[in-house]
Design a protein around this motif. Structure first.
Motif, short mmCIF file in Angstrom:
data_model
loop_
_atom_site.label_atom_id
_atom_site.label_comp_id
_atom_site.label_asym_id
_atom_site.label_seq_id
_atom_site.Cartn_x
_atom_site.Cartn_y
_atom_site.Cartn_z
N UNK A 153 0.89 -1.16 0.00
CA UNK A 153 0.00 0.00 0.00
C UNK A 153 0.93 1.21 0.00
N UNK A 154 0.85 2.03 -1.04
CA UNK A 154 1.73 3.20 -1.13
C UNK A 154 1.32 4.24 -0.09
N UNK A 155 2.31 4.96 0.41
CA UNK A 155 2.08 6.00 1.41
C UNK A 155 2.82 7.26 1.00
N UNK A 156 2.12 8.41 1.08
CA UNK A 156 2.73 9.71 0.81
C UNK A 156 2.38 10.63 1.98
N UNK A 157 3.38 11.25 2.57
CA UNK A 157 3.18 12.21 3.67
C UNK A 157 3.61 13.59 3.19
N UNK A 158 2.83 14.60 3.58
CA UNK A 158 3.15 15.97 3.20
C UNK A 158 2.72 16.89 4.33
N UNK A 159 3.40 18.01 4.46
CA UNK A 159 3.01 19.02 5.44
C UNK A 159 1.89 19.86 4.86
N UNK A 160 1.00 20.31 5.75
CA UNK A 160 -0.13 21.13 5.29
C UNK A 160 -0.53 22.09 6.40
N UNK A 161 -1.25 23.13 6.04
CA UNK A 161 -1.88 24.02 7.01
C UNK A 161 -3.37 23.79 6.84
#
Length: 152
Positions: free
Chosen positions: A141-149
């Motif tokens: 299962x692919x995972x992508x993490x990103x910062x956000x407001x």
């Protein structure tokens, strides 16, 4: 009356004059608002995690159905992230462990959680990934993490 210069010469003089005027303009200081990226006025620091779930089974078994996926979300994901989530249907492709390009219906699940609670290899998220690969015989299962407001 002096003769008029040819049109091409007038155009060249205009271009040089414009370039010189632009060169004379002062550069924006490093601390000016124009030199900084825009900042969001609202929101708190969050992490956005997207998980990508394929539905085709590498062993050739029947594809994961909508009903099975919804049950998985209800049983495995929601108890770990009861604050909310988003699921989108998609269609994707990837190269499997044997080098074959697999095309399949898929789901993208998006989670937002406060950056203060984010941990590398978060056990709740890793459990979701492991449970799906085991339950539906998936390679990953692919995972992508990103910062956000985020502001709710």
């Amino acid at each position: 009356m002096p003769p008029k210069p040819p049109a091409l010469l007038r155009l060249a003089v205009l271009a040089v004059s414009t370039a010189l005027l632009g060169a004379a303009a002062p550069a924006a200081p490093a601390h000016s608002p124009a030199s900084r990226p825009p900042q969001l006025a609202h929101g708190s620091p969050y992490v956005e995690t997207s998980l990508f779930f394929g539905t085709a089974r590498p062993d050739g078994g029947p594809a994961v159905t909508d009903r099975q996926f919804r049950a998985f979300v209800d049983q495995v994901v929601t108890p770990r992230f009861p604050g909310g989530l988003t699921v989108q249907e998609g269609y994707g492709q990837y190269r499997d462990a044997h080098g074959i390009i697999e095309r399949e219906r898929s789901y993208e699940l998006t989670l937002f959680y406060p950056a203060s609670r984010a941990r590398p290899n978060d056990p709740k998220i890793e459990l979701i990934r492991a449970a799906y690969t085991e339950r539906f015989a998936q390679e990953s299962v692919a995972r992508v993490d990103d910062r956000a407001r985020v502001d709710f």
